[in-house]
Design an enzyme around this catalytic site. Structure first.
Site, PDB file in Angstrom:
ATOM      1  N   CYS A 197      32.929  44.307  61.176  1.00  0.00           N
ATOM      2  CA  CYS A 197      32.685  45.262  62.124  1.00  0.00           C
ATOM      3  C   CYS A 197      32.674  46.687  61.633  1.00  0.00           C
ATOM      4  O   CYS A 197      31.930  47.564  62.095  1.00  0.00           O
ATOM      5  CB  CYS A 197      34.100  45.189  63.043  1.00  0.00           C
ATOM      6  SG  CYS A 197      34.301  43.580  64.018  1.00  0.00           S
ATOM      7  N   ARG A 253      29.904  39.830  69.391  1.00  0.00           N
ATOM      8  CA  ARG A 253      29.067  41.219  69.108  1.00  0.00           C
ATOM      9  C   ARG A 253      27.962  41.141  70.027  1.00  0.00           C
ATOM     10  O   ARG A 253      27.032  40.589  69.827  1.00  0.00           O
ATOM     11  CB  ARG A 253      28.718  40.974  67.828  1.00  0.00           C
ATOM     12  CG  ARG A 253      29.598  40.915  66.596  1.00  0.00           C
ATOM     13  CD  ARG A 253      29.173  40.699  65.243  1.00  0.00           C
ATOM     14  NE  ARG A 253      30.348  40.283  64.444  1.00  0.00           N
ATOM     15  CZ  ARG A 253      31.119  41.037  63.932  1.00  0.00           C
ATOM     16  NH1 ARG A 253      31.327  42.363  64.082  1.00  0.00           N
ATOM     17  NH2 ARG A 253      32.227  40.555  63.109  1.00  0.00           N
TER      18      ARG A 253
END
Ligand code: BEZ
Length: 218
Positions: A55, A132
């Site tokens: 991330c 995601r």
């Protein structure tokens, strides 16, 4: 498609749907999404968790491309189910350790309300974290393209930029884009819908493979 998260049914927004509006706490304060998105394209993306390696690399890549997104009239907004305190500490940490400022807002979706609204929770992948997801939303608040990646694969910033330019090019020039299209390459002329369009197509200086496949320069 309907999915059930802890008993609550979540409908995944699809291409062509209106982007659901919401009000949420973010790193730039409370925002109403429709106000934030007004008159511009928006990329709304979720990440699984703050202070995690993949991330961090992704959010840094989004930040590094902020000039590109501004140039293409596109606002960014990230989201995870972490708290605002976690977001602020992570953004500060990224600035200190990597010298990158995340100038776009991050939604602190601790209630998971926005994540449910946008179908960002995929229980087979994770019961607690958003996958995601990337939603490309046009200035009319219509969802135009959706990408989903699992927890362990980082997104391609080159592909995110390519599809944004593709969507804007398709709108601006009433054309379609072939596989692997890159800016500067020929675009696909939509198949003729009238006899006059067919006649124009026959006369035009297109790269013609057959009646249904023709390409032109922009
Ligand atoms: C990561 O960003 O590295 C990550 C986040 C959640 C689960 C697995 C990996």
């Amino acid at each position: 498609m309907e999915v059930s998260i802890s008993g609550a049914v979540s409908v995944l927004p699809r291409i062509g749907d209106k982007a659901p509006d919401f009000e949420a706490l973010t790193t730039i304060g409370t925002i109403k999404f429709s106000e934030y998105a007004k008159n511009s394209w928006v990329i709304l993306f979720s990440h699984p968790a703050d202070f995690t390696p993949v991330c961090t690399t992704e959010l840094v890549e989004f930040a590094k491309e902020i000039d590109f997104f501004n140039k293409h009239n596109t606002k960014l907004i990230g989201l995870s189910v972490d708290s605002i305190h976690s977001h602020i500490a992570w953004v500060q940490n990224i600035k200190e350790k990597l010298g990158v400022t995340l100038s776009y807002p991050l939604v602190a979706d601790i209630s998971m309300n926005v994540a449910r609204l946008y179908g960002m929770l995929h229980p087979g992948e994770s019961q607690t974290a958003t996958v995601r997801a990337v939603f490309f939303i046009d200035p009319h608040m219509t969802i135009r393209l959706v990408l989903y990646y699992p927890l362990n694969v980082g997104r391609s910033m080159e592909e995110i930029k390519r599809v944004l330019i593709s969507l804007q090019t398709a709108d601006n020039y009433s054309c379609a884009l072939p596989a692997n299209w890159q800016p500067g390459q020929k675009v696909i002329v939509p198949p003729p819908k009238t006899l006059q369009e067919l006649e124009e197509r026959v006369k035009a200086n297109y790269e013609k493979v057959d009646f249904y496949l023709a390409k032109r320069e922009l």
